[in-house]
Motif scaffolding. Structure first.
Motif, PDB file in Angstrom:
ATOM      1  N   PHE A   4      36.590  40.979  46.597  1.00  0.00           N
ATOM      2  CA  PHE A   4      37.454  41.867  47.374  1.00  0.00           C
ATOM      3  C   PHE A   4      37.948  41.156  48.624  1.00  0.00           C
ATOM      4  O   PHE A   4      39.122  41.250  48.991  1.00  0.00           O
ATOM      5  CB  PHE A   4      36.688  43.134  47.768  1.00  0.00           C
ATOM      6  N   THR A   5      37.036  40.459  49.279  1.00  0.00           N
ATOM      7  CA  THR A   5      37.384  39.771  50.518  1.00  0.00           C
ATOM      8  C   THR A   5      38.417  38.686  50.267  1.00  0.00           C
ATOM      9  O   THR A   5      39.382  38.525  51.029  1.00  0.00           O
ATOM     10  CB  THR A   5      36.117  39.160  51.151  1.00  0.00           C
ATOM     11  N   PHE A   6      38.244  37.949  49.173  1.00  0.00           N
ATOM     12  CA  PHE A   6      39.188  36.885  48.839  1.00  0.00           C
ATOM     13  C   PHE A   6      40.573  37.448  48.535  1.00  0.00           C
ATOM     14  O   PHE A   6      41.592  36.941  49.028  1.00  0.00           O
ATOM     15  CB  PHE A   6      38.673  36.079  47.647  1.00  0.00           C
ATOM     16  N   VAL A   7      40.631  38.497  47.735  1.00  0.00           N
ATOM     17  CA  VAL A   7      41.926  39.082  47.371  1.00  0.00           C
ATOM     18  C   VAL A   7      42.630  39.644  48.607  1.00  0.00           C
ATOM     19  O   VAL A   7      43.851  39.523  48.754  1.00  0.00           O
ATOM     20  CB  VAL A   7      41.736  40.179  46.297  1.00  0.00           C
ATOM     21  N   ALA A   8      41.857  40.251  49.506  1.00  0.00           N
ATOM     22  CA  ALA A   8      42.446  40.887  50.691  1.00  0.00           C
ATOM     23  C   ALA A   8      42.902  39.885  51.730  1.00  0.00           C
ATOM     24  O   ALA A   8      43.872  40.131  52.454  1.00  0.00           O
ATOM     25  CB  ALA A   8      41.449  41.861  51.311  1.00  0.00           C
TER      26      ALA A   8
END
Length: 236
Positions: free
Chosen positions: A143-147
């Protein structure tokens, strides 16, 4: 880069079963390293006897500072700790949890790295708190990477040593409603200084129950995504 004034930040919420053992083992480790330090325990509105116990510990150990505050959640309590440490002249800030999962044995390995790195994190290579938590941590990383477009290996790990020069650049910009502020902090560290990772083993809790339930990470996943996207605009 020598550690001249270390602040250890530990948010505490309803940890009456474990807090005395946890603090005692950390005090022993910190004293053995002969570093100048303040061990700041933030009572985040505990409803049990936690506050009484940490106040008693403060009478036994001169390095302990107790801050009693209304409940604001783990992440926001950590941010308050960063700000207080900065304002009191800390050069390094080390954040850990109060449930006994953070094993003190790895901290000594971080100290030599302070001569070359400004953000040093543990990465949970093995852990005793169950497969569910492992899976959730993996999805938090995704999630952190995509965001944000930033790959952070273990963005919510509560085992992190950060130089004040890094924290000063964003510690006062963390949104007050950010549910998992530690993830925001990790992304900022990765963007500003890069993160040096050391492998750690994450123990099971010594008592009590987790203040953040396993699947609350999933429940709040889309909120986290939106908050990270918005917060990154501030950082950029």
């Amino acid at each position: 880069m020598a550690v001249k004034n270390l602040w250890v930040i530990m948010p505490v919420y309803n940890e009456e079963e474990a807090i005395e053992l946890v603090v005692t083992e950390w005090i022993a480790t910190l004293n053995s390293l002969k570093l100048p330090y303040v061990f700041c325990l933030f009572n985040d509105g505990s409803k049990d006897s936690t506050l009484l116990k940490i106040n008693n510990l403060a009478t036994l150990y001169s390095n302990i500072k107790v801050v009693d505050k209304p409940n604001s959640g783990h992440g926001q309590t950590c941010v308050l700790g960063y700000q207080m440490a900065i304002e009191n002249g800390a050069d390094w800030i080390f954040q850990i949890d109060s449930d006994g999962q953070c094993d003190p044995q790895y901290f000594e390995k971080m100290i030599p790295l302070t001569s070359r790195f400004q953000s040093i994190y543990g990465v949970r290579k093995t852990r005793d708190d169950g497969m569910q938590r492992t899976i959730v941590s993996y999805f938090v990383t995704l999630f952190t990477f995509v965001a944000t477009g930033k790959w952070v290996r273990d963005p919510n790990v509560p085992y992190r040593l950060i130089h004040t020069d890094v924290l000063m650049k964003f510690a006062y910009q963390v949104p007050k409603d950010f549910h998992l502020a530690n993830i925001f902090v990790s992304v900022c560290c990765a963007k500003i200084s890069g993160i040096e990772w050391i492998p750690i083993h994450f123990r099971d809790r010594m008592g009590g129950t987790a203040s953040v339930k396993t699947f609350s990470f999933v429940k709040h996943g889309f909120k986290l995504f939106k908050q990270l996207r918005a917060a990154m605009k501030l950082v950029n």
